[in-house]
Write a protein that holds these residues in place. Structure first.
Motif, short mmCIF file in Angstrom:
data_model
loop_
_atom_site.label_atom_id
_atom_site.label_comp_id
_atom_site.label_asym_id
_atom_site.label_seq_id
_atom_site.Cartn_x
_atom_site.Cartn_y
_atom_site.Cartn_z
N SER A 208 -70.20 -59.70 -75.24
CA SER A 208 -68.99 -59.36 -74.50
C SER A 208 -67.78 -59.81 -75.28
O SER A 208 -67.57 -61.01 -75.45
CB SER A 208 -68.97 -60.07 -73.15
N ARG A 242 -70.85 -55.27 -73.18
CA ARG A 242 -70.38 -55.31 -71.80
C ARG A 242 -69.10 -56.13 -71.76
O ARG A 242 -69.11 -57.31 -72.11
CB ARG A 242 -71.43 -55.97 -70.89
N TYR A 243 -68.00 -55.53 -71.38
CA TYR A 243 -66.74 -56.28 -71.31
C TYR A 243 -65.90 -55.73 -70.18
O TYR A 243 -65.45 -54.58 -70.21
CB TYR A 243 -65.98 -56.18 -72.64
N ASP A 250 -67.23 -61.39 -66.36
CA ASP A 250 -68.02 -61.32 -67.59
C ASP A 250 -68.93 -62.54 -67.71
O ASP A 250 -70.09 -62.44 -68.11
CB ASP A 250 -67.09 -61.25 -68.82
N PHE A 261 -70.44 -64.39 -74.56
CA PHE A 261 -69.07 -63.98 -74.29
C PHE A 261 -68.20 -64.57 -75.39
O PHE A 261 -68.33 -65.75 -75.73
CB PHE A 261 -68.60 -64.50 -72.93
#
Ligand code: AHM
Ligand code: MG
Length: 337
Positions: A208, A242-243, A250, A261
């Protein structure tokens, strides 16, 4: 069987009994924080409606001024927490300076730091947002609180957690032993234990990061992100990107599913030479949760929890999440890989 869920209050009291030295003050603090979050959650849930009311002249049906939700959340937290009798000062992402508890209110030695509504720029799109909190004890013997009292390493936190306002409202917190998650049952107004003893997978499935800033990153940071883009995860599939752009959201997804992340330093952006996220009210509490959940967090050079802050709103680059993924990122950042 329905109706037999453990409430967060029961959970707090059980935990309190397990520590013979506990006085109940931390339980009191957490309970009031939970109450404040319920009020915030109620307002967040009707955010769209509040906007409609706001159009009529920024006065709601109670005749009150309609506040922006982040101001509202900040106000609720300060108002409720200064009345607990156990907090001596607070620090909020929304306030430039520390917030002392008024002298005529009873005080004990807890210091509370919070981001009242993280990700609030996403409110209008109905995206998950949250409240992050960090609790320390005041250790100086001065009779008043100074900035110095807040500038302590994350490893010294007494408790940390977050509320996430999404399809359900959840609380995830740790007092330094394990991480537990509670889901608000709106029909009874109680948080019920839904995620006991959360642990993050050693290796994740997702990375992320806001890749739009690639051109701002240094070469090592680019290599870290390239690594995750070119790797297969434990199931032999590529890592997924995925962000959400809402840190709590997140973070929460990666905590449950595994992943890394990143909000690196934007070397070429004069506004973010040390990244964007704040050490004290955002990154350190999440790093404390991760440590208890078996994960890790680094700024690329050192463990986030070992950083001695030098300013209240200090920002840090961050790589956080599944242990093996963070180890890999750290090795690349340190030129060992
Ligand atoms: P804010 O404190 O101004 O709301 O910014 C914090 C938010 C985080 O929730 C999120 O992780 C990050 O900003 C997203 O930033 P960007 O849009 O630069 O990717
Ligand atoms: Mg924030």
């Amino acid at each position: 069987m329905k109706g037999l869920g453990i409430t967060v209050t029961e959970h707090l009291l059980i935990h309190q009994k397990e520590s013979p030295a506990a006085t109940g003050r931390l339980t009191r603090l957490l309970q009031e924080l939970i109450f404040a979050a319920k009020i915030i959650s109620r307002e967040v849930n009707k955010a769209g409606l509040v906007d409609i009311l706001g159009l009529t002249g920024d006065i709601n049906i109670q005749g009150e001024r309609v506040r922006k939700l982040d101001d509202f959340a900040n106000h609720v937290l300060i108002y409720r927490m200064e009345r607990t009798g156990v907090v001596c000062a607070m620090s909020s992402e929304e306030n430039a300076d520390i917030i002392p508890v008024p002298e005529d209110m009873h005080q004990e030695d807890y210091l509370l730091t919070f981001d009242p509504l993280d990700g609030s720029s996403n409110i209008d799109a109905n995206v998950n947002i949250g409240t992050i909190f960090s609790i320390h004890r005041k250790v100086s013997d001065r009779p008043y609180v100074t900035l110095d009292d807040f500038l302590r390493r994350g490893s010294k936190q007494v408790a940390a957690g977050y509320f996430i306002y999404g399809p359900s409202t959840m609380l995830v917190y740790t007092t330094g032993k394990s991480v537990n998650g509670f889901t608000l049952d709106p029909s009874v107004g109680e948080f019920l234990l839904s995620h006991q003893n959360i642990t993050i997978p050693e290796r994740g499935k997702v990375y992320s990061v806001n890749e739009a800033y690639t051109s701002y990153w240094d070469e090592k940071t680019k290599r870290v992100v390239d690594y995750f883009k070119s790797q297969e995860n434990e199931r032999g599939k590529p890592y997924a990107a995925r962000y959400i752009g809402s840190f709590v959201a997140d973070f929460h997804r990666n905590l449950l599913y595994g992943g890394i992340f990143m909000y690196p330093a934007d070397k070429k952006d004069p506004a973010k030479p040390r990244g964007k996220l704040r050490l004290l009210c955002e990154v350190a509490p999440m790093a404390y949760i991760l440590e208890q959940a078996g994960g890790a967090a680094t700024d690329g050079e050192q463990n986030i929890l070992d950083i001695k802050p030098s300013a209240l709103h200090e920002r840090v680059p961050v790589f956080m999440g599944s242990k093996l993924d963070v180890e890999k990122a750290t090795n690349i950042m340190q030129g060992k890989d």
